[in-house]
Write an enzyme that holds these catalytic residues in place. Structure first.
Site, PDB file in Angstrom:
ATOM      1  N   ASP A 143      54.756  63.180 -55.299  1.00 60.29           N
ATOM      2  CA  ASP A 143      55.641  63.586 -54.280  1.00 60.29           C
ATOM      3  C   ASP A 143      57.131  63.940 -54.669  1.00 60.29           C
ATOM      4  O   ASP A 143      57.547  63.384 -55.700  1.00 60.29           O
ATOM      5  CB  ASP A 143      55.654  62.229 -53.110  1.00 60.29           C
ATOM      6  CG  ASP A 143      56.055  61.224 -53.664  1.00 60.29           C
ATOM      7  OD1 ASP A 143      55.592  60.655 -54.750  1.00 60.29           O
ATOM      8  OD2 ASP A 143      56.619  60.186 -53.054  1.00 60.29           O
ATOM      9  N   GLU A 180      55.850  57.553 -54.066  1.00 63.51           N
ATOM     10  CA  GLU A 180      56.826  56.651 -54.961  1.00 63.51           C
ATOM     11  C   GLU A 180      58.213  56.829 -54.399  1.00 63.51           C
ATOM     12  O   GLU A 180      58.900  55.791 -54.168  1.00 63.51           O
ATOM     13  CB  GLU A 180      56.640  57.257 -56.490  1.00 63.51           C
ATOM     14  CG  GLU A 180      57.794  56.369 -57.449  1.00 63.51           C
ATOM     15  CD  GLU A 180      59.101  56.400 -57.283  1.00 63.51           C
ATOM     16  OE1 GLU A 180      59.969  55.718 -57.558  1.00 63.51           O
ATOM     17  OE2 GLU A 180      59.482  57.731 -56.933  1.00 63.51           O
TER      18      GLU A 180
END
Length: 371
Positions: free
Chosen positions: A78, A139
């Site tokens: 991400d 994350e």
């Protein structure tokens, strides 16, 4: 006739597929790219469905099944850049040694080069231990849905390698501050600001006092920082505000300071007894300290780097958190910042240095074969 560098071509595909954390289709598209890349190789693939509206996770396994603890690699797919960034503000392109694009530095560059190393070792059968590679979707927002699997894999590993970007000059990370996130909500008493001003109890006024108090908790000598970066409240210009809110970011260097700061923030007391304060959140990433085991693993990495032809250095404890905080706090030797060297992470000038890819890939390959 010029030829296209296959490394740049392959990594550009990853950068062009935008995958901000809350855009599950993009994140899952990245997981698809990884899964497709290992088809037909001696690598087992396990896909964990996403939850809470976030994307899936992917676990690759390879190497000998000899009962030894594994060596684990961890990457997140991400990014912080919203969909459309590559079309307008940060197009994927090469300028000299710099490859620009959303996530080029943080951390698709590192994830891609580590995957190539993982594939090489899996194909060659040259690992001494089982190998595990975890790709996560969240994350950038603190790993709320994946902390459990990160820690589970960590507990079964002899070492963890995290492919966050290198620091300036290719230095890696062997210590990170702990990170706390808090949400503060305040409720006062509304009143007409012209005719009934004295009846009101301003939530915003109370928030101002509390914000100054929290900012005043910063102690640079101890490595403690606190900041308020988001704030809001009120309903109309002529109403004493009933509601207000703000967020708190806290960084600490030790577990003890984390407990202390969490208690100080959770126990905020109002100056105005007629205003109610509710604090939620806590320390969500424990400090990652450079233990003796981490220092030993770093020396192993330095030796491998020297054989490749470069002098590997680390940096003092850094303020940013990563998934390496979770595994290091469990006592698992963890090296971080093993990804691409570059700059501009989280900005519209984000880039990775193409020249850093080959040596960083070789370093991870050497670690997978040596640990």
């Amino acid at each position: 006739m010029s030829t296209v560098d296959p490394t740049i071509s392959a990594l550009s595909v990853w950068l062009a597929l935008e995958s901000p954390t809350h855009h599950a289709p993009g994140v899952n598209g990245m997981m698809d790219l990884v899964a497709k890349e290992v088809e037909g190789l001696p690598i087992a693939v396990e896909r964990l469905p996403g939850r809470d509206g976030l994307g899936d996770s992917l676990i690759l396994r390879a190497g000998p099944n000899n009962g030894e603890l594994a060596v684990a690699v961890m990457s997140h797919l991400d990014t912080v850049h919203p969909v459309g960034t590559s079309a307008k503000d940060l197009p994927v392109r090469v300028e000299g040694d710099k490859l620009y694009g959303p996530g080029a530095c943080d951390m698709k560059g590192g994830a891609w080069l580590a995957l190539q190393a993982f594939k090489e070792v899996a194909i060659a059968g040259s690992a001494k231990r089982p190998m595990v590679f975890l790709f996560t979707p969240d994350e950038e927002i603190g790993s709320p849905t994946t902390r459990g699997v990160i820690e589970e894999i960590g507990r079964k590993s002899a070492a963890v390698l995290v492919t966050e970007p290198a620091r300036d000059g290719g230095r890696i990370v062997t210590a990170r501050k702990g990170v706390g996130r808090f949400d503060v909500r305040l409720e006062g008493r509304p009143a007409h600001s012209g005719t009934r001003h004295a009846d009101g109890r301003s939530a915003i006024r109370e928030a101002a006092h509390q914000i100054l108090a929290i900012e005043g908790m910063t102690d640079y000598a101890r490595g403690i920082t606190t900041s308020v970066a988001l704030v809001g409240g009120g309903t109309a210009a002529n109403v004493i505000p009933q509601h207000a809110w703000f967020s708190v970011d806290c960084r600490v260097t030790s577990l003890a300071d984390g407990v202390m700061m969490e208690n100080r923030i959770i126990d905020l007391a109002p100056r105005d007894p007629d205003v109610v304060i509710k604090v939620t959140g806590g320390m969500n990433r424990p400090p990652y300290e450079k233990s003796t085991a981490v220092a030993g693993l770093f020396e192993t990495a330095r030796g491998i780097a020297a054989g490749i032809g470069f002098d590997l250095q680390d940096v003092p404890m850094t303020g940013g958190g990563s998934d390496g905080n979770f595994t290091a706090a469990l006592g698992i030797p963890t090296l971080d910042g093993l990804g691409i060297d570059g700059g501009g992470a989280h900005t519209l000038a984000e880039f990775g240095l193409v020249s850093s890819i080959a040596p960083r890939r070789a370093l991870i390959k050497g670690l997978l074969e040596t640990i």
